[in-house]
Design a protein around this motif. Structure first.
Motif, PDB file in Angstrom:
ATOM      1  N   THR A   1       0.854  -1.251  -0.056  1.00 46.05           N
ATOM      2  CA  THR A   1       0.161   0.006   0.103  1.00 46.05           C
ATOM      3  C   THR A   1       0.812   1.291  -0.132  1.00 46.05           C
ATOM      4  O   THR A   1       0.651   2.175  -0.934  1.00 46.05           O
ATOM      5  CB  THR A   1      -0.799  -0.041   1.208  1.00 46.05           C
ATOM      6  N   GLU A   2       1.956   1.284   0.803  1.00 46.36           N
ATOM      7  CA  GLU A   2       2.856   2.372   0.811  1.00 46.36           C
ATOM      8  C   GLU A   2       3.555   2.881  -0.616  1.00 46.36           C
ATOM      9  O   GLU A   2       3.609   3.675  -0.824  1.00 46.36           O
ATOM     10  CB  GLU A   2       3.851   2.295   1.848  1.00 46.36           C
ATOM     11  N   LEU A   3       3.989   1.473  -1.007  1.00 52.20           N
ATOM     12  CA  LEU A   3       4.667   1.621  -2.387  1.00 52.20           C
ATOM     13  C   LEU A   3       3.738   2.210  -3.714  1.00 52.20           C
ATOM     14  O   LEU A   3       3.974   3.009  -4.314  1.00 52.20           O
ATOM     15  CB  LEU A   3       5.195   0.304  -2.675  1.00 52.20           C
ATOM     16  N   ARG A   4       2.568   1.611  -3.415  1.00 53.18           N
ATOM     17  CA  ARG A   4       1.536   2.144  -4.474  1.00 53.18           C
ATOM     18  C   ARG A   4       1.250   3.665  -4.207  1.00 53.18           C
ATOM     19  O   ARG A   4       1.034   4.446  -5.163  1.00 53.18           O
ATOM     20  CB  ARG A   4       0.193   1.282  -4.399  1.00 53.18           C
ATOM     21  N   HIS A   5       1.012   3.864  -2.898  1.00 49.91           N
ATOM     22  CA  HIS A   5       0.815   5.581  -2.640  1.00 49.91           C
ATOM     23  C   HIS A   5       2.064   6.357  -3.318  1.00 49.91           C
ATOM     24  O   HIS A   5       1.922   7.237  -3.755  1.00 49.91           O
ATOM     25  CB  HIS A   5       0.639   5.582  -0.964  1.00 49.91           C
ATOM     26  N   ALA A   6       3.222   5.670  -2.910  1.00 55.07           N
ATOM     27  CA  ALA A   6       4.592   6.588  -3.219  1.00 55.07           C
ATOM     28  C   ALA A   6       4.652   6.706  -4.853  1.00 55.07           C
ATOM     29  O   ALA A   6       5.047   7.536  -5.150  1.00 55.07           O
ATOM     30  CB  ALA A   6       5.718   5.754  -2.515  1.00 55.07           C
ATOM     31  N   LEU A   7       4.183   5.574  -5.364  1.00 55.81           N
ATOM     32  CA  LEU A   7       4.716   5.636  -6.861  1.00 55.81           C
ATOM     33  C   LEU A   7       3.417   6.403  -7.464  1.00 55.81           C
ATOM     34  O   LEU A   7       3.718   7.016  -8.637  1.00 55.81           O
ATOM     35  CB  LEU A   7       4.857   4.151  -7.480  1.00 55.81           C
ATOM     36  N   SER A   8       2.303   6.717  -7.051  1.00 54.78           N
ATOM     37  CA  SER A   8       1.185   7.137  -7.561  1.00 54.78           C
ATOM     38  C   SER A   8       1.280   8.867  -7.572  1.00 54.78           C
ATOM     39  O   SER A   8       0.795   9.608  -8.311  1.00 54.78           O
ATOM     40  CB  SER A   8      -0.165   6.916  -6.926  1.00 54.78           C
ATOM     41  N   GLN A   9       2.296   9.177  -6.597  1.00 54.56           N
ATOM     42  CA  GLN A   9       2.614  10.496  -6.672  1.00 54.56           C
ATOM     43  C   GLN A   9       3.614  11.112  -7.406  1.00 54.56           C
ATOM     44  O   GLN A   9       4.493  11.269  -7.933  1.00 54.56           O
ATOM     45  CB  GLN A   9       3.073  11.002  -4.974  1.00 54.56           C
TER      46      GLN A   9
END
Length: 167
Positions: free
Chosen positions: A159-167
Motif C-alpha cells: 500500500t505504501e509503495l503504491r501510494h508513493a509511486l502514484s505521487q
C-alpha cells in the motif's frame, strides 16, 4: 509496533484461550487417561491479554498442578488460600461423585487432602508431566502467528509503495 502484529495478537490470543479450554475438556491426563475438566472452574479462569507487541494467556495458579501434579506437603500451611480439603470436597460435589457408607463431601475432602498431603497426587508420583498445555503452543501455531504478522506487513508495504509511486 507493527499494525499487523496487533491484529495478529488480537486474533491469535482468543484462539489460544479456546485451545486451552478444549485441552481441559479432551486431553487425556495421566495416570488415568481422563480429561482434566471436572466442573469447568479452571476453564472459566483462563483469559488472554494482548497489545501492540505482545500476547499472553493466563490461567489460575493451580494450572501447574494439572501438568506436574502436587507433591507431598512440606511444613507450613496453605499460604492463605482455601484449604485443600474444602477444594476437594467441592470438586467431588461438582463432579457428582457418589459417596458410599454415609460419607459426606466434607469427610471425603478431609481424607483426600490428608492422602495428598502425605503422598502427593498420582500424577506427581508418576513423575511424567502431562502434556496438557504443551501441545497447544506448537511450532505450527507460532509459524501461523508469524505468517499473519508478515502478511499484514506485506499488505502495508504494498500500500505504501503504491501510494508513493502514484505521487
Amino acid at each position: 509496533m507493527l499494525a499487523s502484529a496487533k491484529v495478529a495478537f488480537a486474533q491469535s490470543m482468543p484462539e489460544l484461550v479456546q485451545a486451552s479450554i478444549e485441552a481441559l475438556r479432551q486431553h487425556p491426563q495421566p495416570p488415568y487417561g481422563r480429561p482434566a475438566q471436572a466442573s469447568g472452574r479452571t476453564a472459566q479462569l483462563i483469559r488472554e491479554e494482548h497489545g501492540d507487541d505482545f500476547g499472553a494467556v493466563y490461567g489460575p495458579a493451580h494450572a501447574q498442578t494439572l501438568i506436574t501434579g502436587r507433591g507431598p506437603t512440606r511444613g507450613g500451611g496453605n499460604a492463605g488460600g482455601e484449604p485443600l480439603r474444602a477444594i476437594l470436597a467441592q470438586w467431588a460435589q461438582d463432579k457428582g461423585i457418589q459417596l458410599t457408607g454415609g460419607m459426606t463431601y466434607q469427610q471425603f475432602g478431609f481424607l483426600a487432602a490428608r492422602k495428598i498431603h502425605r503422598a502427593g497426587t498420582a500424577l506427581h508420583r508418576l513423575g511424567q508431566p502431562s502434556r496438557l498445555f504443551s501441545d497447544i503452543l506448537t511450532p505450527d501455531r507460532l509459524n501461523t502467528l508469524k505468517a499473519r504478522i508478515a502478511a499484514g506487513q506485506m499488505v502495508a508495504i504494498a500500500t505504501e509503495l503504491r501510494h508513493a509511486l502514484s505521487q
